[in-house]
Design a protein around this motif. Sequence first.
Motif, PDB file in Angstrom:
ATOM      1  N   GLU A  46      73.830  41.882  22.886  1.00 32.46           N
ATOM      2  CA  GLU A  46      74.593  42.024  24.124  1.00 32.46           C
ATOM      3  C   GLU A  46      76.021  42.466  23.842  1.00 32.46           C
ATOM      4  OE1 GLU A  46      74.045  38.339  26.233  1.00 32.46           O
ATOM      5  OE2 GLU A  46      72.098  38.971  27.027  1.00 32.46           O
ATOM      6  N   GLU A  47      76.600  42.010  22.735  1.00 36.08           N
ATOM      7  CA  GLU A  47      77.974  42.385  22.402  1.00 36.08           C
ATOM      8  C   GLU A  47      78.070  43.817  21.876  1.00 36.08           C
ATOM      9  OE1 GLU A  47      81.445  40.907  19.336  1.00 36.08           O
ATOM     10  OE2 GLU A  47      80.081  39.402  20.178  1.00 36.08           O
ATOM     11  N   ILE A  48      77.143  44.218  21.004  1.00 41.36           N
ATOM     12  CA  ILE A  48      77.210  45.553  20.395  1.00 41.36           C
ATOM     13  C   ILE A  48      76.871  46.644  21.412  1.00 41.36           C
ATOM     14  CG2 ILE A  48      76.140  47.091  18.695  1.00 41.36           C
ATOM     15  CD1 ILE A  48      75.772  44.616  16.904  1.00 41.36           C
ATOM     16  N   PHE A  49      75.766  46.471  22.146  1.00 40.49           N
ATOM     17  CA  PHE A  49      75.263  47.538  23.013  1.00 40.49           C
ATOM     18  C   PHE A  49      75.645  47.378  24.478  1.00 40.49           C
ATOM     19  CE2 PHE A  49      72.324  47.376  19.383  1.00 40.49           C
ATOM     20  CZ  PHE A  49      72.433  48.677  18.940  1.00 40.49           C
ATOM     21  N   ASN A  50      76.263  46.257  24.841  1.00 37.81           N
ATOM     22  CA  ASN A  50      76.708  46.013  26.218  1.00 37.81           C
ATOM     23  C   ASN A  50      75.542  46.112  27.206  1.00 37.81           C
ATOM     24  OD1 ASN A  50      78.566  45.322  28.134  1.00 37.81           O
ATOM     25  ND2 ASN A  50      79.326  47.387  28.439  1.00 37.81           N
ATOM     26  N   VAL A  51      74.456  45.388  26.899  1.00 40.54           N
ATOM     27  CA  VAL A  51      73.260  45.342  27.752  1.00 40.54           C
ATOM     28  C   VAL A  51      72.894  43.886  28.010  1.00 40.54           C
ATOM     29  CG1 VAL A  51      72.311  47.540  26.971  1.00 40.54           C
ATOM     30  CG2 VAL A  51      71.723  45.464  25.751  1.00 40.54           C
ATOM     31  N   LYS A  52      71.955  43.668  28.920  1.00 43.56           N
ATOM     32  CA  LYS A  52      71.459  42.332  29.228  1.00 43.56           C
ATOM     33  C   LYS A  52      70.075  42.177  28.617  1.00 43.56           C
ATOM     34  CE  LYS A  52      71.692  38.432  31.539  1.00 43.56           C
ATOM     35  NZ  LYS A  52      72.084  37.348  30.680  1.00 43.56           N
ATOM     36  N   VAL A  53      69.878  41.119  27.832  1.00 46.35           N
ATOM     37  CA  VAL A  53      68.607  40.852  27.164  1.00 46.35           C
ATOM     38  C   VAL A  53      67.843  39.809  27.964  1.00 46.35           C
ATOM     39  CG1 VAL A  53      67.558  39.920  25.076  1.00 46.35           C
ATOM     40  CG2 VAL A  53      69.551  41.400  24.898  1.00 46.35           C
ATOM     41  N   SER A  54      66.537  40.071  28.223  1.00 47.12           N
ATOM     42  CA  SER A  54      65.753  39.097  28.978  1.00 47.12           C
ATOM     43  C   SER A  54      64.847  38.263  28.083  1.00 47.12           C
ATOM     44  CB  SER A  54      64.928  39.797  30.060  1.00 47.12           C
ATOM     45  OG  SER A  54      63.996  40.665  29.489  1.00 47.12           O
ATOM     46  N   LYS A  55      64.373  38.830  26.938  1.00 52.11           N
ATOM     47  CA  LYS A  55      63.455  38.085  26.081  1.00 52.11           C
ATOM     48  C   LYS A  55      63.540  38.621  24.656  1.00 52.11           C
ATOM     49  CE  LYS A  55      58.617  36.739  25.811  1.00 52.11           C
ATOM     50  NZ  LYS A  55      57.290  36.858  26.383  1.00 52.11           N
ATOM     51  N   ILE A  56      63.305  37.727  23.674  1.00 54.49           N
ATOM     52  CA  ILE A  56      63.313  38.121  22.264  1.00 54.49           C
ATOM     53  C   ILE A  56      62.121  37.494  21.556  1.00 54.49           C
ATOM     54  CG2 ILE A  56      64.545  37.939  20.069  1.00 54.49           C
ATOM     55  CD1 ILE A  56      67.122  37.918  21.581  1.00 54.49           C
ATOM     56  N   ASN A  57      61.396  38.303  20.776  1.00 55.02           N
ATOM     57  CA  ASN A  57      60.363  37.809  19.872  1.00 55.02           C
ATOM     58  C   ASN A  57      60.803  38.135  18.455  1.00 55.02           C
ATOM     59  OD1 ASN A  57      58.725  36.967  21.969  1.00 55.02           O
ATOM     60  ND2 ASN A  57      57.628  38.904  22.062  1.00 55.02           N
ATOM     61  N   VAL A  58      60.706  37.165  17.555  1.00 51.70           N
ATOM     62  CA  VAL A  58      61.139  37.348  16.175  1.00 51.70           C
ATOM     63  C   VAL A  58      59.924  37.228  15.257  1.00 51.70           C
ATOM     64  CG1 VAL A  58      62.646  36.507  14.354  1.00 51.70           C
ATOM     65  CG2 VAL A  58      63.412  36.416  16.714  1.00 51.70           C
ATOM     66  N   VAL A  59      59.787  38.191  14.327  1.00 54.55           N
ATOM     67  CA  VAL A  59      58.662  38.242  13.410  1.00 54.55           C
ATOM     68  C   VAL A  59      59.202  38.355  11.991  1.00 54.55           C
ATOM     69  CG1 VAL A  59      56.590  39.507  12.752  1.00 54.55           C
ATOM     70  CG2 VAL A  59      57.303  39.465  15.138  1.00 54.55           C
ATOM     71  N   THR A  60      58.654  37.564  11.065  1.00 57.42           N
ATOM     72  CA  THR A  60      58.988  37.707   9.658  1.00 57.42           C
ATOM     73  C   THR A  60      57.911  38.568   9.011  1.00 57.42           C
ATOM     74  OG1 THR A  60      60.055  35.547   9.620  1.00 57.42           O
ATOM     75  CG2 THR A  60      59.432  36.498   7.500  1.00 57.42           C
ATOM     76  N   VAL A  61      58.314  39.748   8.526  1.00 56.17           N
ATOM     77  CA  VAL A  61      57.389  40.676   7.889  1.00 56.17           C
ATOM     78  C   VAL A  61      57.385  40.363   6.398  1.00 56.17           C
ATOM     79  CG1 VAL A  61      56.839  43.091   7.457  1.00 56.17           C
ATOM     80  CG2 VAL A  61      57.888  42.410   9.623  1.00 56.17           C
ATOM     81  N   LEU A  62      56.230  39.947   5.875  1.00 59.65           N
ATOM     82  CA  LEU A  62      56.116  39.558   4.477  1.00 59.65           C
ATOM     83  C   LEU A  62      56.018  40.794   3.583  1.00 59.65           C
ATOM     84  CD1 LEU A  62      53.571  36.635   4.866  1.00 59.65           C
ATOM     85  CD2 LEU A  62      56.052  36.490   4.640  1.00 59.65           C
ATOM     86  N   PRO A  63      56.459  40.678   2.323  1.00 59.46           N
ATOM     87  CA  PRO A  63      56.340  41.819   1.412  1.00 59.46           C
ATOM     88  C   PRO A  63      54.883  42.101   1.062  1.00 59.46           C
ATOM     89  CG  PRO A  63      57.301  39.917   0.298  1.00 59.46           C
ATOM     90  CD  PRO A  63      57.145  39.543   1.725  1.00 59.46           C
ATOM     91  N   LYS A  64      54.576  43.381   0.824  1.00 59.95           N
ATOM     92  CA  LYS A  64      53.226  43.789   0.444  1.00 59.95           C
ATOM     93  C   LYS A  64      53.209  44.186  -1.024  1.00 59.95           C
ATOM     94  CE  LYS A  64      52.195  45.768   4.940  1.00 59.95           C
ATOM     95  NZ  LYS A  64      51.891  47.022   5.647  1.00 59.95           N
ATOM     96  N   LYS A  65      52.086  43.948  -1.698  1.00 59.09           N
ATOM     97  CA  LYS A  65      51.949  44.374  -3.090  1.00 59.09           C
ATOM     98  C   LYS A  65      51.669  45.870  -3.138  1.00 59.09           C
ATOM     99  CE  LYS A  65      50.277  40.111  -5.141  1.00 59.09           C
ATOM    100  NZ  LYS A  65      49.176  39.447  -5.859  1.00 59.09           N
TER     101      LYS A  65
END
Length: 94
Positions: A46-65
């Motif tokens: 919201e601070e960087i892009f000056n927009v309104k956020v309604s929802k956030i999903n966070v995903v941890t992407v694991l390293p691949k061999k």
Amino acid sequence: MKRNPRDIIVRPIITEKTVAMQQDDNKVTFEVAKGTNKIEIRQAIEEIFNVKVSKINVVTVLPKKKRVGRYEGKTKGYRKAIVKLAEGSTIDLL
């Protein structure tokens, strides 16, 4: 202590899938720093892009061999946030 928003948001992730999500559902995908939570991510976007956020999903992407010949290694693991923007808010990344 409040962190710098530019340290929280590492980079936008631009792939065919994320571009389609941006056009269809008004969702934007970012790589974020490890150890951040949804509140910090929301405030940073919201601070960087000056927009309104309604929802956030966070995903941890694991390293691949990965292998190149007889050498083995791993790709970089990272954390990504899929951010749904409020109606009327847009971020132009392309």
